[in-house]
Design an enzyme around this catalytic site. Structure first.
Site, PDB file in Angstrom:
ATOM      1  N   ARG A 216      13.399  12.422  13.388  1.00  0.00           N
ATOM      2  CA  ARG A 216      13.365  12.817  14.810  1.00  0.00           C
ATOM      3  C   ARG A 216      14.013  11.742  15.681  1.00  0.00           C
ATOM      4  NH1 ARG A 216      10.321  10.965  18.898  1.00  0.00           N
ATOM      5  NH2 ARG A 216       8.912   9.857  17.494  1.00  0.00           N
ATOM      6  N   ARG A 217      13.572  10.491  15.526  1.00  0.00           N
ATOM      7  CA  ARG A 217      14.141   9.416  16.351  1.00  0.00           C
ATOM      8  C   ARG A 217      15.627   9.253  16.076  1.00  0.00           C
ATOM      9  NH1 ARG A 217       8.895   5.863  15.014  1.00  0.00           N
ATOM     10  NH2 ARG A 217       7.603   6.424  16.817  1.00  0.00           N
TER      11      ARG A 217
ATOM     12  N   ARG B  66      11.416   0.956   7.102  1.00  0.00           N
ATOM     13  CA  ARG B  66      10.014   1.285   6.875  1.00  0.00           C
ATOM     14  C   ARG B  66       9.214  -0.001   6.777  1.00  0.00           C
ATOM     15  NH1 ARG B  66       8.094   4.883   2.525  1.00  0.00           N
ATOM     16  NH2 ARG B  66       6.257   4.751   3.869  1.00  0.00           N
TER      17      ARG B  66
ATOM     18  N   LYS C  57      -0.182  12.328  14.065  1.00  0.00           N
ATOM     19  CA  LYS C  57       1.179  12.740  13.711  1.00  0.00           C
ATOM     20  C   LYS C  57       1.409  12.732  12.197  1.00  0.00           C
ATOM     21  CE  LYS C  57       3.586   8.292  14.222  1.00  0.00           C
ATOM     22  NZ  LYS C  57       4.712   7.611  14.897  1.00  0.00           N
ATOM     23  N   ASP C  58       0.501  12.093  11.423  1.00  0.00           N
ATOM     24  CA  ASP C  58       0.612  12.083   9.963  1.00  0.00           C
ATOM     25  C   ASP C  58      -0.129  13.249   9.314  1.00  0.00           C
ATOM     26  OD1 ASP C  58       2.071   9.725  10.013  1.00  0.00           O
ATOM     27  OD2 ASP C  58       0.297   8.452   9.780  1.00  0.00           O
TER      28      ASP C  58
ATOM     29  N   ARG D 148       8.352  -4.734  10.637  1.00  0.00           N
ATOM     30  CA  ARG D 148       9.464  -4.192  11.425  1.00  0.00           C
ATOM     31  C   ARG D 148       9.805  -5.114  12.593  1.00  0.00           C
ATOM     32  NH1 ARG D 148       8.622   2.402  11.432  1.00  0.00           N
ATOM     33  NH2 ARG D 148       7.375   2.511   9.535  1.00  0.00           N
TER      34      ARG D 148
ATOM     35  N   CYS E 225       9.066  16.009   7.310  1.00  0.00           N
ATOM     36  CA  CYS E 225      10.061  14.938   7.354  1.00  0.00           C
ATOM     37  C   CYS E 225      11.465  15.466   7.099  1.00  0.00           C
ATOM     38  CB  CYS E 225       9.704  13.863   6.329  1.00  0.00           C
ATOM     39  SG  CYS E 225       8.170  13.003   6.731  1.00  0.00           S
TER      40      CYS E 225
END
Length: 325
Positions: free
Chosen positions: A136-137, A154, A88-89, A160, A250
């Site tokens: 997105r989230r 982040r 996904k990166d 996190r 992004c």
């Protein structure tokens, strides 16, 4: 190409866990004795810009390619021979001279709900604080719960999780795959619906990248053939085709997920406005007859569906914060 076969990886705990898995898998594919794998296939740690800058959203500092840029530069310069990325990166277009040699079997692609005090997303109280740096989230959460307060989060997974446990947020969202690979899945309170939280293109999959000139080298051909998972590669091709059409970055909230069932490929892709007030989605299938879907077919399906979504959404789905200047 001969040993040592150097693997480039980010320095985060998750990146090292993922790269270590691939290091051992490549070693097994090449018949390297277990005790010699770390010497024959060493990990080369590389700090990326995305790792160094932790106090801003990725879109403010150049996008998710900042997790791959320095590693790809090392690959092109010959300082490493293989790069391991979270798919996904990986930007939609490969740099000249590089290619994806293998995509191993995918982990769970869903998003994870983590909270000290609440058992599920639906249990969050009015105005709850939700931590995420993903546009997105953010958009998907607000589409379901416009009352939520989205706060930037982040850092690595351990950071996190600690902040969530300390009560800085009522809940945070992470990828199930990363938590599983790190062995911290006990913190997951709920695995979120693929329908409500359509994953990022390629989420849960890894990309093994090499120089294009080396792709047919005997060693590369041997491990790439052993590690590549054909169904995952086809599904990821469909999702990344949609990402290309949607100009995924992004700056835009997009999701795409493909699944092969009974030999047929089914792709769902969507784009959302950053505040979640609008959601555009398309679903399409490739039948298995007379032959299973190829990566080329899958990519074309993704590009078609993504193009349809983009035509409807247009500039409504771009984060307005990125339009200044």
């Amino acid at each position: 190409m001969t040993f040592p076969l150097r693997i480039g990886t980010r320095r985060s705990k998750l990146a090292l866990a993922q790269s270590g898995m691939m290091q051992r898998a490549i070693g097994r594919a090449l018949g390297v004795p277990q005790a010699e794998i770390e010497t024959a296939i060493p990990l080369v740690e590389i700090v990326t810009t995305g790792d160094r800058v932790q106090d801003r959203r990725l879109l403010e500092i150049g996008g998710k390619a900042l997790f791959t840029k320095e590693i790809e530069e090392a690959l092109l310069a010959g300082r490493i021979d293989v790069a391991i990325h979270s798919m996904k990166d990986v930007p939609a277009v490969q740099p000249d001279g590089l290619c994806i040699a293998a995509i191993p079997e995918r982990e769970d692609a869903r998003d994870a709900f983590i909270s000290r005090d609440f058992a599920s997303f639906a249990d969050l109280p009015l105005g709850a604080r939700l931590g995420t740096a993903s546009l997105r989230r953010q958009a998907q959460a607000l589409a379901l719960r416009p009352d939520l307060k989205i706060e930037m989060l982040r850092g690595n997974i351990d950071t996190r999780l600690r902040r969530a446990a300390d009560g800085e947020f009522d809940a945070i969202l992470l990828a199930v795959s990363g938590m599983t690979r790190l062995g911290v899945s006990e913190h997951i309170r709920e695995k979120l619906s693929l329908d409500d939280f359509l994953p990022a293109p390629g989420q849960g999959a890894l990309a093994l990248q090499t120089r294009a000139a080396d792709i047919d080298a005997a060693l590369n051909d041997q491990w790439a053939a052993a590690l590549n998972h054909a169904q995952t590669a086809v599904c990821v091709a469909a999702e990344r085709g949609a990402m290309t059409a949607l100009e995924g970055s992004c700056r835009t909230a997009i999701g795409a997920y493909a699944l092969i069932e009974n030999g047929s490929l089914r792709l769902t892709t969507e784009m959302l406005s950053p505040d979640g007030s609008a959601r555009w989605r398309r679903v399409g299938e490739l039948a298995s007859a007379p032959q299973p879907a190829t990566e080329v077919d899958a990519r074309l399906l993704g590009q078609r569906l993504g193009g349809e979504v983009h035509a409807f959404a247009g500039d409504q789905a771009v984060d307005p914060a990125t339009l200044d200047g």
